[in-house]
Design an enzyme around this catalytic site. Structure first.
Site, PDB file in Angstrom:
ATOM      1  N   GLU A  32       0.815  -1.213   0.000  1.00 10.30           N
ATOM      2  CA  GLU A  32       0.000   0.000   0.000  1.00 10.30           C
ATOM      3  C   GLU A  32       0.849   1.264   0.000  1.00 10.30           C
ATOM      4  O   GLU A  32       1.847   1.358   0.713  1.00 10.30           O
ATOM      5  CB  GLU A  32      -0.906   0.006   1.231  1.00 10.30           C
ATOM      6  CG  GLU A  32      -1.837   1.199   1.320  1.00 10.30           C
ATOM      7  CD  GLU A  32      -2.795   1.117   2.496  1.00 10.30           C
ATOM      8  OE1 GLU A  32      -3.699   1.968   2.575  1.00 10.30           O
ATOM      9  OE2 GLU A  32      -2.623   0.213   3.337  1.00 10.30           O
ATOM     10  N   GLU A  38     -13.050   2.590   4.001  1.00 12.81           N
ATOM     11  CA  GLU A  38     -12.066   2.857   5.042  1.00 12.81           C
ATOM     12  C   GLU A  38     -12.087   4.359   5.353  1.00 12.81           C
ATOM     13  O   GLU A  38     -11.119   5.079   5.130  1.00 12.81           O
ATOM     14  CB  GLU A  38     -10.669   2.409   4.603  1.00 12.81           C
ATOM     15  CG  GLU A  38      -9.687   2.342   5.776  1.00 12.81           C
ATOM     16  CD  GLU A  38      -8.286   1.948   5.364  1.00 12.81           C
ATOM     17  OE1 GLU A  38      -7.848   0.859   5.771  1.00 12.81           O
ATOM     18  OE2 GLU A  38      -7.629   2.709   4.634  1.00 12.81           O
TER      19      GLU A  38
END
Length: 274
Positions: free
Chosen positions: A155, A256
């Protein structure tokens, strides 16, 4: 466009945090979700007691929620000390101790994606040494993911909020993905494309999607500014998700984002309008 065919999951480490961990899967199910994801829930315990793992597994199973993504141990999240795998000493040791524990737990609930956050840059250690250690640990993690039939996610975060994190662009994360795949020979390292983080970095989101959709293993969204639900900021998230689907991405899209003042259940109202 309609989002009817998009598979959304809820990150239970940022939503429903007004509830104890073991109550969150049922709350997500009550809100209409069948899939969830988690950061590593035990920030001080890369190897928690079996009873704690069993309790979380039971909570997920009893709620009928599928765990579709799990972070490997990464220290304090959210927080400035995130990441572990590239930090020599205790943090790297904690990451390695966690790999098989997290992989085995993921396998026990059918989770097919493990997310490995790079560690922050630290004083007294060269960037070259940290990067060497990171690749070594990521290859070990890729092998563990492969053992359970999962992908390993890499990520990119954002520079304003994570100034010491080295992967603050899509190309930087993709470079690590490619290196891990070359070293492991497995091809199971994938890009975690987080539209909020990339937008905070000022990246051209349509270009990132078009260029890297084929290397993307998971997507996360939040609006910008504010990291709230879609519609609370200015990102054209519906259009961007549509672009991802057109580019061939058909995986999960993780919610998220911060829930807002009315609580987590209210933060999903935008879905009814799409």
């Amino acid at each position: 466009m309609s989002l009817d065919d998009t598979r959304f999951d809820v990150n239970l480490s940022i939503l429903f945090t007004e509830l104890p961990l073991l109550e969150r899967p049922a709350a997500a199910a009550a809100a209409g979700f069948t899939a969830v994801e988690l950061w590593w829930p035990w920030i001080d315990a890369p190897v928690p007691a079996k009873s704690e793992l069993d309790a979380l597994r039971d909570a997920l199973t009893d709620a009928g929620t599928q765990l579709v993504g799990l972070n490997l141990y990464a220290g304090q999240l959210p927080g400035p000390d995130r990441g572990a795998l590239s930090i020599p000493g205790e943090e790297s040791d904690r990451f390695r101790a966690n790999i098989d524990v997290a992989a085995d737990f993921a396998a026990s609930v059918g989770c097919k994606a493990l997310n490995a956050l790079y560690g922050n840059r630290v004083e007294g250690v060269s960037e070259e040494e940290q990067d060497r250690l990171a690749l070594e640990n990521l290859v070990i993690a890729a092998r563990a993911a492969d053992r359970i039939g999962a992908v390993l996610l890499i990520e990119a975060l954002n520079q304003p909020e994570s100034p010491l994190y080295p992967l603050v662009s899509a190309p930087a994360a993709i470079d690590v993905v490619d290196k891990v795949n070359a070293l492991s020979g497995l091809g199971n390292a994938k890009f975690l494309l987080d539209l909020y983080h990339l937008s905070m970095n000022g990246e051209d989101l349509p270009e990132v999607i078009d260029r890297y959709a084929d290397k993307t293993g998971h997507v996360q969204i939040a609006d910008n500014p504010g990291r709230g639900a879609p519609g609370t900021g200015t990102l054209p998230l519906t259009e961007l998700i549509g672009r991802l689907r057109k580019a061939g991405y058909d995986g999960w899209v993780g919610l998220e984002y911060k829930p807002g003042p009315d609580g987590s259940p209210a933060s999903f109202r935008w879905l009814a309008d799409n």
